[in-house]
Design an enzyme around this catalytic site. Sequence first.
Site, PDB file in Angstrom:
ATOM      1  N   GLU A   1      18.834  97.703  44.554  1.00 15.18           N
ATOM      2  CA  GLU A   1      18.612  98.857  43.681  1.00 15.18           C
ATOM      3  C   GLU A   1      18.929 100.119  44.477  1.00 15.18           C
ATOM      4  O   GLU A   1      18.491 100.261  45.623  1.00 15.18           O
ATOM      5  CB  GLU A   1      17.164  98.886  43.198  1.00 15.18           C
ATOM      6  CG  GLU A   1      16.807 100.128  42.385  1.00 15.18           C
ATOM      7  CD  GLU A   1      15.343 100.116  41.939  1.00 15.18           C
ATOM      8  OE1 GLU A   1      14.784  99.012  41.764  1.00 15.18           O
ATOM      9  OE2 GLU A   1      14.763 101.198  41.768  1.00 15.18           O
TER      10      GLU A   1
ATOM     11  N   GLU B   1      14.980 110.238  41.821  1.00 14.94           N
ATOM     12  CA  GLU B   1      13.719 110.090  41.117  1.00 14.94           C
ATOM     13  C   GLU B   1      12.872 111.321  41.398  1.00 14.94           C
ATOM     14  O   GLU B   1      12.915 111.888  42.495  1.00 14.94           O
ATOM     15  CB  GLU B   1      12.956 108.850  41.596  1.00 14.94           C
ATOM     16  CG  GLU B   1      13.601 107.534  41.237  1.00 14.94           C
ATOM     17  CD  GLU B   1      12.750 106.368  41.712  1.00 14.94           C
ATOM     18  OE1 GLU B   1      12.031 105.775  40.880  1.00 14.94           O
ATOM     19  OE2 GLU B   1      12.795 106.053  42.917  1.00 14.94           O
TER      20      GLU B   1
END
Length: 414
Positions: A160, A165
């Site tokens: 990932e 974020e």
Amino acid sequence: MNSPRLLRRCLIAAFSAVLAASAFTGPAQAAPQAAEATVFSDTFDGPAGAAVNSSRWQIETGDNVNNHERQYYTAGANNAALDGQGHLVITARRENPSNYQCWYGRCEYTSARLNTSGKFTAQYGHVEARMKIPRGQGMWPAFWMLGNDIGQIGWPASGEIDVMENVGFEPSTVHGTIHGPGYSGSDGIGAAYSLPNGQAFADAFHTYAVDWAPDSITWSVDGNVYQRRTPADLGGRSWAFNKPFFLILNLAVGGYWPGDPDGSTSFPQQLVVDSVTVTTGSDSGSGGSGRPITGLAGKCVDVAAANSANGTPVQLYDCNGTEAQKWTVGSDGTLRALGKCLDVVERGTADGSKVQLWDCNGGANQKWTVTAAHDIVNPQADKCLDVTDNNSANGSRLQIWSCSGNANQKWTVG
């Protein structure tokens, strides 16, 4: 699917320590630029209220118990719609008009999550999104990628890459992280980037990007590099990032890391996406900008009708300089045009197996070697790219055939 980011935010202190230890020191520098070809682009043009382009994105639905998020991701344009001004708006609302059920009971919020799985995968290049993020306790916007083989090997083995974020209690800070086998969840490896003087990311659009090459990922915000990761950072653990990944955009509400909304959080909140772009260049292992591949009678390898749909025939055609004839030769062994890969139909290895355009998936039927003798060879089949029946007419299909040295198997790249 539910997010595989399992329990990653339980140990905030430990995660913050990882981030602090990994950040660059010294002044930020602009990310390196190279000759580029755009392989994916969405500027979200269309009428207000319209759904996203279904040829590029699919909408995920449901809740997410893994991170203990509070939202229900809805279908269609209910929570992800164009605004008519060149933006995608992902809206989180405090509502439940359809009596959605979540892991904790009746859902309290709705939002949206989109991905390009089955429609586009990237392997190396410059991956960026220009976005204006929401604000408020409990908000968790993200732009990230998952390994395209997640359905076969699961997470975190799939890998990932979190390009960006943000958690609402840190309005001035965003995070970039990698997760893989042995370094997932709160043990993910990453760094944080903060705006100066307490500025909030929610106040303006910013560009979040990674420059991704074999054995290297570099993160930047507005062109300012803040971390670079290589296999040397993993302490002997497996590097899971030299393969195709698909893109994801989502706006979560609540969860282990951001915590739940509270009385200070106003709704609705919006993640406004101006553009998502993937470009390839020589520094990203793509072999540079797209170039023609010329062969029999001086004609070009061409994607029929410039159609990027899976299964589109690849043919011989008069060279015309269009995107349908611009190919990148990747260090991963692929030949790419229109954001997809040159693919042998049904993984065939027999003489006469036709070639087509298909989502890049890392399969052996998408690997090619360009030789000094001007052959383009599929190593799995040990056969050459070939013009069917030695026919130089426009539209002649390309196939693989036992290498013979004939003119219909000779190709020049660039």
